[in-house]
Design a protein around this motif. Structure first.
Motif, PDB file in Angstrom:
ATOM      1  N   LEU A  23      -4.834   6.670  -1.579  1.00 25.84           N
ATOM      2  CA  LEU A  23      -4.004   5.458  -1.525  1.00 25.84           C
ATOM      3  C   LEU A  23      -3.990   4.715  -2.845  1.00 25.84           C
ATOM      4  O   LEU A  23      -4.926   4.803  -3.638  1.00 25.84           O
ATOM      5  CB  LEU A  23      -4.479   4.513  -0.417  1.00 25.84           C
TER       6      LEU A  23
ATOM      7  N   GLY B  75       0.831  -1.205   0.000  1.00 24.35           N
ATOM      8  CA  GLY B  75       0.000   0.000   0.000  1.00 24.35           C
ATOM      9  C   GLY B  75       0.858   1.245   0.000  1.00 24.35           C
ATOM     10  O   GLY B  75       1.828   1.343   0.753  1.00 24.35           O
TER      11      GLY B  75
ATOM     12  N   ALA C 132      -3.272   0.707  -3.652  1.00 27.99           N
ATOM     13  CA  ALA C 132      -2.990  -0.624  -3.101  1.00 27.99           C
ATOM     14  C   ALA C 132      -2.697  -1.565  -4.258  1.00 27.99           C
ATOM     15  O   ALA C 132      -3.507  -1.680  -5.182  1.00 27.99           O
ATOM     16  CB  ALA C 132      -4.180  -1.122  -2.288  1.00 27.99           C
TER      17      ALA C 132
ATOM     18  N   ASP D  21      -2.279   4.242   3.328  1.00 32.04           N
ATOM     19  CA  ASP D  21      -2.018   2.892   3.859  1.00 32.04           C
ATOM     20  C   ASP D  21      -0.694   2.767   4.579  1.00 32.04           C
ATOM     21  O   ASP D  21      -0.586   2.091   5.600  1.00 32.04           O
ATOM     22  CB  ASP D  21      -1.843   1.942   2.668  1.00 32.04           C
TER      23      ASP D  21
END
Ligand SMILES: Nc1ncnc2c1ncn2[C@@H]1O[C@H](COP(=O)(O)OP(=O)(O)OP(=O)(O)O)[C@@H](O)[C@H]1O
Length: 294
Positions: free
Chosen positions: A195, A133, A197, A137
């Motif tokens: 974020l 992440g 991921a 994150d």
């Protein structure tokens, strides 16, 4: 012969308690074994390399995703399978592979010798089994790993909740950034990114289904980008991430590919399998079938 690698500190001491019970069963079953205990960061990689010199049926980790990650780095591209008896707070790798969270059932699975090959995400010097992440994150992982409440919640078997508490803490101050991703040579630039991921498996942070379509034996990495949301919007989206329906939201973009390069207008933290590894920029590539798992 089975080689056990035990992180006694994992899950706030759960690793040690689980090992004592597992040792009893292994002796009762007359299975030949070796055991080594980890002493700190990266020690599990060193031990796993040493154990690989023996002709082992499996190297079995008793620990959390951090220890599993360190052992997988040593076992990648070898014939020795990785076994897992979960003893961490998140145990996302075990969840993704359907490995029982109960130690006795997980041990019986190791003894079954039912092997499968899984993909690994390659990030320079290391590998990732579950999710890497970037951004929000990374900050959440940093706060969660240093938090006193993580130990306290682990004590009550609620380790996964520590990520929720940390997430709320980070939400108060985190500033989204502009991020560029180059996926299989194609460039995407997005602003106000919370974020990114990059997933080899669907779950992280104790059961959040960040990339529900991710499969760890399809030779692909799945990417989830969350952007253009207010703090309140992110919080509502976060609740939907537990059942994976956040991917239907217009501020969530899902991409797939074999390799990705991520840059941001200012450096942001990167977590991989729950541990902080670096800051952006970062390059990742999927390595198909790189690890045998039992
Ligand atoms: N004896 C030890 N004492 C303290 N830390 C250790 C020891 N051995 C290994 N470690 C470090 O602990 C880190 C975290 O371990 P691990 O991920 O197994 O447990 P956890 O953090 O409790 O679980 P989770 O990752 O599921 O939250 C590992 O990355 C490793 O570097």
């Amino acid at each position: 012969m089975y080689g056990f690698i035990v992180n006694q500190a994992s899950g706030n001491g759960r690793g040690n308690r689980v090992w004592k019970k597992v040792e009893k069963i292994v002796k009762e079953e007359n299975k030949p074994f070796l055991v080594r205990f980890t002493k700190g960061p990266r020690h599990a990689t060193k031990i796993a390399k040493e154990l690989s010199a023996h002709s082992l049926q499996a190297v079995v980790v008793i620990g959390g995703d951090g220890t599993i990650n360190e052992v997988a780095t040593a076992l990648a591209y070898t014939q020795i399978p990785l076994g897992v008896i979960p003893a961490g707070s998140g145990n996302d790798f075990a969840r993704c592979l359907g490995i029982p969270l109960q130690y006795r059932k997980a041990l019986l699975r190791v003894f079954s010798h039912d092997q499968k090959k899984v993909d690994l995400l390659h990030l320079g010097q290391r590998y990732c089994l579950t999710v890497t992440g970037v951004g929000f994150d990374g900050k959440v992982a940093q706060i969660a790993n240093g938090a006193k409440y993580k130990n306290w919640l682990n004590h009550f078997g609620l380790g996964g909740l520590s990520y929720v508490v940390s997430m709320l803490e980070v939400l108060r101050t985190y500033q989204p950034t502009k991020i560029s991703l180059t996926v299989n040579g194609e460039k995407f630039t997005l602003s106000d990114v919370w974020l990114v991921a990059v997933a080899n498996a669907p779950n992280y942070a104790g059961g959040i289904s960040i990339c529900p379509q991710a499969v760890n034996n399809d030779g692909l990495l799945n990417i989830c980008i969350v952007h253009g949301l207010t703090k309140w919007g992110l919080l509502r989206l976060f609740l939907r991430a537990y059942n994976g329906t956040h991917v239907l939201h217009r501020n969530v973009r899902i991409l797939t590919g074999k390799e990705v390069y991520i840059q941001s207008d200012k450096p942001v933290l990167v977590q991989s399998d729950g541990e902080i590894i670096s800051e952006s920029p970062i390059r990742m590539e999927i390595k198909e079938g790189a690890l045998n798992v039992v």
